[in-house]
Enzyme design. Structure first.
Site, PDB file in Angstrom:
ATOM      1  CG  ASP A  93      98.357  71.809 144.844  1.00  0.00           C
ATOM      2  OD1 ASP A  93      99.402  71.473 144.579  1.00  0.00           O
ATOM      3  OD2 ASP A  93      97.663  71.929 144.501  1.00  0.00           O
ATOM      4  CE1 TYR A 204     104.068  60.020 152.906  1.00  0.00           C
ATOM      5  CE2 TYR A 204     105.324  58.005 153.368  1.00  0.00           C
ATOM      6  CZ  TYR A 204     105.384  59.129 153.669  1.00  0.00           C
ATOM      7  OH  TYR A 204     105.659  59.937 154.638  1.00  0.00           O
ATOM      8  CE  LYS A 208     107.092  61.696 151.907  1.00  0.00           C
ATOM      9  NZ  LYS A 208     107.698  63.353 152.325  1.00  0.00           N
TER      10      LYS A 208
HETATM   11  N1  LIG Z   1     103.365  61.702 160.924  1.00  0.00           N
HETATM   12  C1  LIG Z   1     104.347  60.100 159.716  1.00  0.00           C
HETATM   13  O1  LIG Z   1     104.063  59.716 161.528  1.00  0.00           O
HETATM   14  C2  LIG Z   1     105.655  60.977 159.483  1.00  0.00           C
HETATM   15  C3  LIG Z   1     106.194  60.012 159.176  1.00  0.00           C
HETATM   16  C4  LIG Z   1     107.108  59.820 158.224  1.00  0.00           C
HETATM   17  C5  LIG Z   1     107.403  61.079 157.594  1.00  0.00           C
HETATM   18  N2  LIG Z   1     106.358  62.008 157.496  1.00  0.00           N
HETATM   19  C6  LIG Z   1     106.630  63.208 156.626  1.00  0.00           C
HETATM   20  O2  LIG Z   1     106.142  64.198 157.692  1.00  0.00           O
HETATM   21  C7  LIG Z   1     105.921  65.305 156.555  1.00  0.00           C
HETATM   22  C8  LIG Z   1     104.564  65.979 157.042  1.00  0.00           C
HETATM   23  O3  LIG Z   1     103.229  65.273 157.183  1.00  0.00           O
HETATM   24  P1  LIG Z   1     102.228  65.070 158.042  1.00  0.00           P
HETATM   25  O4  LIG Z   1     101.981  63.454 159.242  1.00  0.00           O
HETATM   26  O5  LIG Z   1     102.614  65.949 159.061  1.00  0.00           O
HETATM   27  O6  LIG Z   1     101.334  64.865 157.586  1.00  0.00           O
HETATM   28  P2  LIG Z   1      99.783  66.472 157.880  1.00  0.00           P
HETATM   29  O7  LIG Z   1      98.967  65.281 156.604  1.00  0.00           O
HETATM   30  O8  LIG Z   1      99.592  66.155 158.668  1.00  0.00           O
HETATM   31  O9  LIG Z   1     100.253  67.380 156.792  1.00  0.00           O
HETATM   32  C9  LIG Z   1     100.905  67.236 155.415  1.00  0.00           C
HETATM   33  C10 LIG Z   1     100.632  68.903 154.709  1.00  0.00           C
HETATM   34  O10 LIG Z   1     101.130  68.800 153.389  1.00  0.00           O
HETATM   35  C11 LIG Z   1     100.009  70.187 153.224  1.00  0.00           C
HETATM   36  N3  LIG Z   1     100.025  69.383 151.737  1.00  0.00           N
HETATM   37  C12 LIG Z   1      99.433  68.792 150.451  1.00  0.00           C
HETATM   38  N4  LIG Z   1      99.280  68.602 149.807  1.00  0.00           N
HETATM   39  C13 LIG Z   1     100.089  70.003 149.667  1.00  0.00           C
HETATM   40  C14 LIG Z   1     100.700  70.423 148.458  1.00  0.00           C
HETATM   41  N5  LIG Z   1      99.554  69.826 146.934  1.00  0.00           N
HETATM   42  N6  LIG Z   1     100.758  71.795 148.090  1.00  0.00           N
HETATM   43  C15 LIG Z   1     100.912  72.626 149.251  1.00  0.00           C
HETATM   44  N7  LIG Z   1     101.249  71.815 150.545  1.00  0.00           N
HETATM   45  C16 LIG Z   1      99.900  70.457 150.388  1.00  0.00           C
HETATM   46  C17 LIG Z   1      98.982  69.419 153.748  1.00  0.00           C
HETATM   47  O11 LIG Z   1      97.725  70.779 153.496  1.00  0.00           O
HETATM   48  C18 LIG Z   1      99.484  69.164 155.079  1.00  0.00           C
HETATM   49  O12 LIG Z   1      98.993  70.506 156.162  1.00  0.00           O
HETATM   50  C19 LIG Z   1     105.774  64.980 154.741  1.00  0.00           C
HETATM   51  O13 LIG Z   1     106.126  64.362 154.226  1.00  0.00           O
HETATM   52  C20 LIG Z   1     105.744  63.235 155.377  1.00  0.00           C
HETATM   53  O14 LIG Z   1     105.741  62.657 154.178  1.00  0.00           O
HETATM   54  C21 LIG Z   1     105.736  61.859 158.786  1.00  0.00           C
END
Ligand SMILES: NC(=O)c1ccc[n+]([C@@H]2O[C@H](COP(=O)([O-])OP(=O)(O)OC[C@H]3O[C@@H](n4cnc5c(N)ncnc54)[C@H](O)[C@@H]3O)[C@@H](O)[C@H]2O)c1
Length: 362
Positions: A93, A204, A208
């Protein structure tokens, strides 16, 4: 043409779209072939979503990959795959100092160094405020803000403080922070406004924005150590939470923004940034779909996911059939606000606009 029945001619040939996406992935692997051989890349949030997809691509590029995640529930197969492919799965974590110290020790014991850090782990709105991800700012609590800043800002900083050390010692390394296009200001008439402040995404986007500012400032402080710090904005991408959120909107009679991109669209820029250091790009913020387009990896449409489950396919086809045609000579792909306008027009056509509380498009 009925909006419920898009004509066959309007539908892309999904097999050829998917084949082209695979070709672009292979081309990116060819383009950076050899550059990442044996490099140690740590990806936080690597068990699922975008992080997992990046880990899989980086392994194929020859890197030794550490996928660090808070939980491996439902990702046991990937954990085994990592072990089999000389990678490392770590349960950590990122808000917990002791767990991070142990994770850092496990990585340096196993690989001796770190070359690249991808700060991808985040608590996203769709997880904190599941399933829709929407809560008006005045309805959020201090605990919501503390939880999100705890992971996305302080957690990211805790990870950087540790994993940057071997890079500074070697005078070479790359840190990639995953942020969001929702942080962008746009200049007009001497004033700046938000790119899309209607998407209901506090706290959020505040987290960011903090990581984006951290990227700019830290990049200058460690440039002399040879470490590049950059940030990337993925755009609307199908991650682990996506299907649940999209279905929740569908149940309310609303199409959840537009068809998402597949996670692999982040691979080319990740390979590019992983293979270089502060002598190359540093202190930059990249919008992934634009970067892809400018570097020959297709426009946003080229990466859209056309292999969604049947109910979601039906939802996005309905939206796409209702979308006005947008053509402007000299503009080969749609700027974000034009996409938003088309989406709103299509929702109005579908009669579902009144159910809409602001579409989230991280
Ligand atoms: N999917 C989108 O459209 C999108 C768009 C813009 C930015 N993002 C960014 O992309 C990144 C990945 O997000 P995603 O969409 O794949 O989401 P997701 O929820 O599928 O993946 C996020 C991962 O982070 C892990 N995580 C959360 N809290 C944690 C902690 N305290 N310690 C360790 N791991 C932790 C979760 O278990 C998960 O595996 C993030 O930074 C998100 O903000 C995603």
């Amino acid at each position: 043409m009925s909006v419920d029945e898009p004509s066959g001619a309007d539908r892309p040939d999904t097999a050829s779209v998917t084949a082209r996406q695979k070709q672009m992935v292979e081309r990116s692997l060819r383009e950076w072939r050899g550059d990442l051989d044996g490099r140690v890349v740590v990806v936080t949030g690597g068990a699922r979503g975008i992080g997992r997809s990046l880990c899989e691509g980086l392994i194929r590029a020859g890197a030794r990959v550490v996928a660090a995640d808070r939980t491996w529930d439902g990702a046991e197969d990937f954990r085994k795959q990592l072990d089999a492919e000389q990678g490392l799965a770590v349960e950590v974590d990122i808000t917990d100092d002791a767990q991070l110290d142990a994770a850092y020790e496990a990585v340096t014991d196993r690989f001796g160094t770190v070359d690249v850090l991808v700060n991808n782990a985040a608590l996203v709105s769709e997880t904190l405020f599941a399933p829709t991800g929407h809560r008006n700012t005045l309805d959020t609590t201090d605990q919501d803000w503390e939880a999100m800043f705890g992971v996305n800002v302080f957690g990211t900083l805790k990870v950087i403080r540790r994993f940057i050390k071997p890079m500074q010692e070697k005078k070479r390394g790359s840190i990639i922070n995953v942020v969001s296009s929702g942080v962008l200001p746009v200049a007009a008439g001497g004033g700046y406004h938000g790119l899309r402040p209607w998407t209901v995404e506090m706290p959020y986007q505040a987290t960011k924005a903090a990581v984006t500012a951290l990227t700019f400032y830290l990049a200058e402080e460690v440039r002399g150590d040879g470490v590049a710090v950059n940030a990337i904005m993925p755009g609307h991408t199908r991650a682990s939470w996506f299907d649940t959120t999209a279905r929740a909107f569908n149940d309310m009679g609303v199409v959840y923004f537009m068809r998402p991109a597949i996670s692999e669209h982040l691979l080319p820029i990740t390979l590019f940034l992983s293979a270089q250091d502060a002598r190359g790009a540093a202190g930059r913020l990249y919008y992934v779909p634009e970067w892809n387009y400018d570097h020959g990896f297709g426009d946003y449409a080229a990466w859209l996911d056309h292999e969604l489950p049947a109910d979601m396919e039906e939802m996005y086809r309905r939206l796409e059939a209702a979308m006005p045609t947008y053509e402007r000579s000299g503009v080969p792909h749609l700027p974000f606000d034009a996409q938003g306008a088309l989406y709103t027009a299509a929702l109005a056509d579908l009669g579902s606009q009144e159910n809409w509380a602001g579409g989230s498009n991280q």
